[in-house]
Design an enzyme around this catalytic site. Structure first.
Site, PDB file in Angstrom:
ATOM      1  CB  VAL A 102      -1.079   1.704  -0.844  1.00 12.47           C
ATOM      2  CG1 VAL A 102       0.071   0.707  -0.717  1.00 12.47           C
ATOM      3  CG2 VAL A 102      -2.299   1.050  -1.466  1.00 12.47           C
ATOM      4  CB  CYS A 103       2.786   3.073   1.228  1.00 11.66           C
ATOM      5  SG  CYS A 103       4.517   3.311   1.632  1.00 11.66           S
ATOM      6  CB  THR A 104       3.563   7.506   3.172  1.00 11.28           C
ATOM      7  OG1 THR A 104       3.994   7.478   1.802  1.00 11.28           O
ATOM      8  CG2 THR A 104       4.643   6.906   4.051  1.00 11.28           C
ATOM      9  N   GLY A 152      -0.335  -1.220   4.677  1.00 12.63           N
ATOM     10  CA  GLY A 152       1.019  -0.889   5.103  1.00 12.63           C
ATOM     11  C   GLY A 152       1.868  -0.514   3.899  1.00 12.63           C
TER      12      GLY A 152
END
Length: 230
Positions: A102-104, A152
């Site tokens: 998830v995310c970074t 994202g």
């Protein structure tokens, strides 16, 4: 009798808590699954929200998992700099049926050598760093490439977890999970992506981020070289 699915979430200092807790909540409804929040010790781990989360297992206690999930946050570079943690991520990811983030968190997967030649998602502000690790950045909320599922930024973790639930348990099961959480988002503003937020809002967010972590990109480039990339 089959064993329950083993789902391992990497928990680390300065993690964005919703990156972690969103998919944890959804995947807890898989049924016949064991979820672990994994870190080097069982001491409370501070998040970016000002509270701590207790790990359920140490790295040494989780030698394998069916699903690996890595969240993101401002602590990502610290994880990438930690050889012991990165060795664990790489070892678990090479054997897992599903490798997710998830995310970074996708930058951690990339630095562990798990995204070479894969399409991948990331938070919009760090998506440009994915090619450092041989990944193809994709501006989508959930990106599925073979057995890699990358979300994202932050709230996309809920969407990613529902998509994975549908793959593993069927769409009806995933729909029931979505309904049980009344996940029916109606945000008060249409500013959830840089394209819709507009340049002034984007610039303000970027300024705040640079103030918090002014050397983040430069540090990540140095870490990529240390790990044989770039």
């Amino acid at each position: 009798m089959t064993e329950p699915l083993r789902v391992a979430f990497l928990l680390f200092p300065n993690v964005t808590q919703l990156d972690l807790t969103g998919p944890v909540q959804v995947l807890s409804r898989l049924g016949d699954a064991r979820l672990d929040l994994v870190w080097k010790t069982l001491e409370p781990v501070p998040t970016d929200a000002g509270f701590s989360i207790l790990p359920t297992a140490t790295l040494a206690e989780i030698p394998r998992a069916d699903i690996l999930c890595v969240p993101g946050g401002f602590g990502v570079n610290g994880v990438i700099a930690d050889d012991a943690v990165m060795d664990w991520v790489g070892a678990i990811g090479r054997e897992a049926a599903w490798v997710t983030s998830v995310c970074t968190g996708s930058l951690i997967l990339g630095a562990a050598g798990l995204l070479d030649g894969y399409r991948a998602g990331c938070h919009w502000s760090q998506r440009h760093m994915l090619p450092l690790f041989g990944a193809e950045p994709v501006a989508e909320r959930v990106v599925i490439d073979r057995n890699r599922v990358t979300g994202g930024g932050v709230t996309a973790g809920i969407d990613f977890a529902l998509r994975l639930t549908a793959i593993l348990r069927g769409e009806d099961h995933a729909r029931s999970v979505q309904l049980s959480f009344e996940y029916d988002p109606q945000p008060p503003f249409d500013s959830g992506s840089p394209e819709r937020a507009g340049p002034d809002i984007v610039a303000a967010v970027q300024r705040r981020t640079r103030a918090l972590v002014p050397t983040r990109d430069d540090d990540l480039r140095a870490l990529a070289k240390r790990r044989g990339y770039g």
